[in-house]
Every structure is written in C-alpha cells, then in structure tokens.
Design an enzyme around this catalytic site. Structure first.
Site, short mmCIF file in Angstrom:
data_model
loop_
_atom_site.label_atom_id
_atom_site.label_comp_id
_atom_site.label_asym_id
_atom_site.label_seq_id
_atom_site.Cartn_x
_atom_site.Cartn_y
_atom_site.Cartn_z
N LYS A 251 41.01 31.08 41.88
CA LYS A 251 41.42 32.20 42.67
C LYS A 251 39.99 32.98 42.95
CE LYS A 251 43.68 36.70 42.52
NZ LYS A 251 44.54 37.44 42.05
N LYS A 263 46.47 49.70 45.59
CA LYS A 263 46.35 49.85 43.87
C LYS A 263 45.77 51.44 43.88
CE LYS A 263 45.07 45.35 42.54
NZ LYS A 263 46.15 45.23 41.57
N ASP A 274 37.91 39.99 40.46
CA ASP A 274 39.59 39.43 40.73
C ASP A 274 39.01 37.66 41.26
OD1 ASP A 274 42.00 39.12 40.58
OD2 ASP A 274 42.57 39.70 42.53
N ARG A 337 48.71 34.59 44.11
CA ARG A 337 49.48 33.24 44.60
C ARG A 337 49.53 32.99 45.74
NH1 ARG A 337 54.35 36.83 41.94
NH2 ARG A 337 52.58 38.06 40.99
N1 BES Z 1 44.42 40.82 40.61
C1 BES Z 1 45.63 41.21 40.25
C2 BES Z 1 45.85 40.91 38.73
C3 BES Z 1 45.38 41.82 37.87
C4 BES Z 1 45.66 43.30 37.63
C5 BES Z 1 44.39 41.33 36.85
C6 BES Z 1 45.07 44.07 36.75
C7 BES Z 1 43.80 42.16 35.92
C8 BES Z 1 44.16 43.54 35.87
C9 BES Z 1 46.77 40.60 41.15
O1 BES Z 1 46.37 40.29 42.40
C10 BES Z 1 47.78 41.70 41.19
O2 BES Z 1 47.50 42.96 41.77
N2 BES Z 1 49.07 41.32 40.69
C11 BES Z 1 50.09 42.19 40.65
C12 BES Z 1 51.28 41.67 40.84
C13 BES Z 1 52.54 42.50 41.15
C14 BES Z 1 52.40 43.06 42.41
C15 BES Z 1 53.87 41.48 41.07
C16 BES Z 1 50.05 42.88 39.21
O3 BES Z 1 49.99 42.34 38.22
O4 BES Z 1 50.51 44.03 39.08
ZN ZN Z 2 44.60 39.76 42.65
MN MN Z 3 46.52 41.90 43.71
#
Ligand code: BES
Ligand code: ZN
Ligand code: MN
Length: 531
Positions: A251, A263, A274, A337
């Site tokens: 990724k 966010k 990321d 994803r």
């Molecule tokens: N890159 C983030 C995942 C992440 C968040 C990694 C915090 C490390 C720390 C990913 O793209 C993301 O935002 N995932 C969301 C998914 C949700 C919207 C279903 C998450 O984990 O909040």
């Molecule tokens: Zn992400």
């Molecule tokens: Mn994200």
C-alpha cells in the site's frame, strides 16, 4: 555501518582492537582466567554490576584489554530477545560518543539467532534520520564486529540479518521522508533507481496506463489529489524464468487525509507513514539485491495521495474495479483496500505461487494487536505457517487472524457488488475480507502493519517492518527449493548459505555486499525504463 563476524571468546575479545567493546554477560556465566572474565567477576563481587537485563557498567582502558572502552551489559538468560535489547541500548548510548569501531562479544552458547539479534539491534539503533535537518548529526559508528563462539556456524544467519538490515534502513528512510518529498512520483523514482543500479526490471505506470488497465478503484482514490498516481512494477529474477514468482503488493498512500471522510487533526501528520507497505516492498527488493536468493519476486506498489477536494471521490460513489466488481464507497477513509484490490487483480498475470499484500490498513488492527505483532490473514495454511516462522526468526513477528465468511456479511450493499466498509466491529478482519474477494485462487496472505510500521510519540519514526519478516520468508522459500533440488544432500548450514548467497560468493567472514549476478544485472538494466 559495516558488519563483520568473528569467532571470539572473552580472551580473544580482550585482544580485539576497537573503540568500544560490548561484553554481554548472562546470569550464572562461568568465567575463565582472562582479563575480561576477571573484570566481570570483580565487578559482580563488588556489586558494581549484575547480569540482569538492563544493567551496565562502563570501564575506561581496563588492564589487559585492547579496547579503549569496555561496556559490560547484563543479558539475563542470553536469549536472542535479551541480546537484541542489550545491543540496542549500548549502540544507542554510544552512537555519538566518538566510537568508530565497535565490537560485541556474545555469551558462550550464543548461536545464529543471537548473531541475527545483534546485527538487527545494532543496525536499528544506529539509524538516525538526518535527511531534512539543516545541521545533521548522524551515527559515528562505522564498523560493528559481532564476536560469537562459532562464526562459521553462524555465517548464514549473519548474512541474512545483514542483508535484511540494509533493506530495513531503506524502508525506514522512505517512510520517514515528509509527504511533500515522498510523493508517488518520488517512490517511483526510487524504484527505478533501485532497478537500474541493482539489476531489477522496473516499470512505472502513470495515469494513462492505469486508466488503460481499467484500475477504476485505484483511480478513484487518486482523483482528489494534484499529485499524479504511480503504479510501480518491480521484478527480481533469482531463479529460472519459468519458476512462478512470489508477488508482494505494498500500500503506497503517501498521505492519507481520509479524503471527504476527513480525519481529525491530531496526529494526522503520521499519515505520511501510510506508505509503509510500499516502503517495505521497496526495502525487501533492496535486501534482495544484497542477498541474491534463488527465487523470483515481483513487487507491485499502487501509490497515490488520499485528499479531499472538488474532484475527490465521495461517500455514495460507485466505482468499477479492474476485476469488474463494482464497489460502493461508504467511507473515503477506507482507501487502502481500494488501491490494493486493483493491484491484487493485476498480480494474477504473473501466475504467482503466492501473493502477499502489506498495508497500514486499519486502526482496528492497532487496537487488536498493538505495536508488537503485525496482523496476518491467509487463505493458505502453508503460507501462513511460513510467514509466522519467518517473523519469529527475524524478530519481526505477526499473529494470525481469522477469515470466516461470516465476517464478510457486513460488506453487502444494495447499490454495488460490495461496499468498502462494514461496521466498526472486527474492522481489520472485514478489511481483509474485502481484499480476499480480489485475491483470486492463488495462495494469498495479507499483513496489516498499521500498528508495527511506525512508532509515534517521542520515538516517532518508521520501523522498516515487516522487511525482516519478508526477507526471511523469501530466503526460507529459496532454501526450501534448493534443498529439493540438491543432489547429493548437503549439511543444512551449507544449504542455508547457498540459498542466501550468490553462486560464486567467496567463502569467508567479510560482509561486503556481494556483486549482483552479471547476467541478471545486464538483463535488468536493459529492461529498466523510465517515464
Ligand atoms: N491508513 C488508515 C489506517 C490507520 C489508521 C493506520 C490509524 C494506522 C493508524 C486507513 O486508511 C484508514 O483510515 N482506515 C480506517 C478504515 C475505516 C474507515 C473503516 C480506520 O481504520 O479508521
Ligand atoms: Zn490509509
Ligand atoms: Mn484512510
């Protein structure tokens, strides 16, 4: 840092010329009648030192010892984990203390695993990020000698750890770069450079080629950003061309704002990490260049930013992935994803023996496993076991998570074939279930490294994980293949060394990077092309 491996016991270590000598002392260690053993025994008797983990004693020019400075470090039971933390602490405390040549003498009984731990810890603790500082102060240690009871027996482990360390550092450096520097274009340039210099094939697809390949899901994530997307394809050929490759997919979100589903502000800077999956794929290729194992590996990196804006994709949008499956976007922050699914579809053309994707995918994985173990999801038992074993050996562990079909229920929607998010419950698993729909029939594994790819807080920075795990997995696979073809059977050490080193590497203990195989180098350079 230049690594060396030597056979050393305490009396040999006393004669070792260096600026600092680290002596690891285990509990109940029996001493001989040499200068260092006497020093240890005296210090323990005087209660100035204990063999417990975390205890240290520094001595300046002790009698009968060639090193200017001697550091005794308690190493408890002498396990690889204890060796790692003792070496890490010592190197961290000495890296800006005028020490250029450092040596460690491992306790009696230390095997290849302790040698691995010492190399990994020294490399980890000596790394200092300086690239965007105006007055850089780096690590001063230039040479690190690992002394162990039997250098020949530990040679293959030493080489594996040293090669991995080079890849880990490469990944850390990319991960730490600020997001205005580490753009998708920059990642692609780094990949091209790696390919040209080290004999890999490297191809970079830009927006036009990605549109032509119909990667509609990847394009949707990228469309809110001014930075053009890149799709990187790296190919390492260490075995016969006909042999099915392992495909690694990383990724490469170079900054994740969350997009329209934006966010919150606190710690959003950390979303520069990321692209940790992408960095781990590039770092693994860097290590492959060092170790040249007999295996074929393909690296795929979809790279883009996830930004809000007038052109950004939005909740409710239905997009069409490369596989033809339609996806309803319910949350633009579940973007990882969406770029990985098209890369997984692209991977099929290589007819791989295994596909492994690596992604900082979910905050839910951080909640489940913290920052100690990466989350492992796999459709194939042998692949899962091999990855778990590699993680343990490389001290870069993971933990298997489930993939029951019931976890996929929440991804159902009235408006497309699949939604990009389910509820909050089991968030790392539902993300994996989404990816599984695109992984096809080959053995597939997914590593969620959201908790392990970087550290926050005071020690903020990329860890380079899971390069150690991935490199060890590939070495083990190459070794297994060479054992199958070996006639007559050889000793296991010789096999390991053969799998880890180039065909014509000189026997010995020097750790200079082996030259890439000339044939592969020529073919790769000829095929590498830029855009
Ligand atoms: N890159 C983030 C995942 C992440 C968040 C990694 C915090 C490390 C720390 C990913 O793209 C993301 O935002 N995932 C969301 C998914 C949700 C919207 C279903 C998450 O984990 O909040
Ligand atoms: Zn992400
Ligand atoms: Mn994200």
């Amino acid at each position: 840092m230049d690594f060396q491996l030597k056979t050393l016991d305490l009396s040999g270590a006393a004669a070792e010329r260096c600026d600092a000598l680290l002596v690891l002392v285990t509990e109940g260690q029996r001493g001989g009648d040499d200068a260092l053993s006497r020093l240890v025994a005296d210090a323990i008797r005087a209660r100035s030192f204990e063999a417990k983990p975390g205890k240290t004693l520094h001595a300046w020019r002790p009698e009968g010892v060639a090193a200017a400075r001697v550091v005794l470090a308690g190493c408890g039971d002498g396990s690889p984990r204890r060796v790692h933390s003792a070496v890490h602490a010592a190197v961290a405390s000495l890296r800006t203390a005028g020490v250029r040549r450092m040596a460690v003498v491992l306790p009696t009984g230390a095997d290849g695993r302790s040698v691995r731990a010492a190399v990994a810890a020294a490399a980890e603790a000596s790394y200092v990020y300086i690239t965007t500082k105006s007055k850089p102060e780096g690590c001063e240690i230039e040479r690190f000698t690992v002394g162990c009871p039997d250098a020949a027996a530990a040679q293959a482990d030493f080489e594996a750890a040293r090669g991995a360390a080079v890849g880990i550092e490469f990944a850390r450096e990319l991960g730490n770069l600020p997001p205005n520097r580490a753009t998708p274009t920059h990642l692609a340039e780094e990949a091209m450079r790696l390919g040209k210099g080290r004999g890999f094939r490297c191809e970079v697809l830009g927006p036009r080629e990605v549109a032509k390949a119909r990667m509609g899901s990847f394009m949707a994530v990228a469309q809110g950003s001014e930075e053009p997307l890149r799709f990187i394809v790296l190919q390492y050929q260490g075995a016969a061309a006909a042999e099915a490759p392992v495909v690694l997919v990383g990724k490469g979100i170079t900054f994740d704002t969350g997009g329209i589903s934006i966010k919150p502000a606190p710690e959003m800077d950390e979303m520069k990490f990321d692209m940790g999956g992408a960095a781990s794929v590039l770092g693994t290729f860097r290590a492959l260049a060092e170790l040249r194992p007999r295996i074929n590996v393909v690296g795929l990196v979809p790279a883009c930013e996830n930004m809000p804006g007038g052109r950004a994709f939005k909740p409710g949008d239905v997009i069409t992935s490369m596989s033809g499956q339609t996806i309803e976007v319910l949350n633009t922050d579940a973007e990882g994803r969406l770029i990985l699914c098209d890369a997984l579809t692209y991977a099929e053309r290589f007819k791989p023996r295994a596909i492994i994707d690596i992604a900082t995918l979910t905050g839910a994985c951080v909640i489940a496993l913290g920052n100690i173990r990466s989350g492992l999801f796999a459709t194939d038992e042998a692949l899962a076991q091999a990855l778990q074993d590699a993680g343990e050996l490389a001290l870069d562990p993971c933990w298997r998570m489930p993939l029951d079909d019931e976890y996929g229920e929440g991804l159902k929607t009235h408006f497309a074939d699949v939604a990009n998010v389910a509820g909050r419950a089991g968030g790392s698993i539902t993300a994996a279930k989404f990816l599984q729909r695109f992984a096809g029939k080959q053995p597939w594994a997914h590593l969620d490294i959201a908790g392990t790819a970087w550290k926050g807080g005071a020690a903020k920075g990329s860890t380079g994980r899971p390069v150690g795990l991935l490199v060890q997995y590939l070495l083990s696979q190459a070794q297994a293949a060479s054992i199958e073809s070996a006639r007559p059977a050889r000793s296991s050490v010789a096999k390991a060394a053969r799998a880890a080193r180039p065909a014509k590497a000189k026997e010995g203990t020097s750790a200079k990077a082996p030259a890439p195989r000339a044939r592969a180098a020529k073919a790769g350079a000829a095929k590498a092309r830029g855009r």
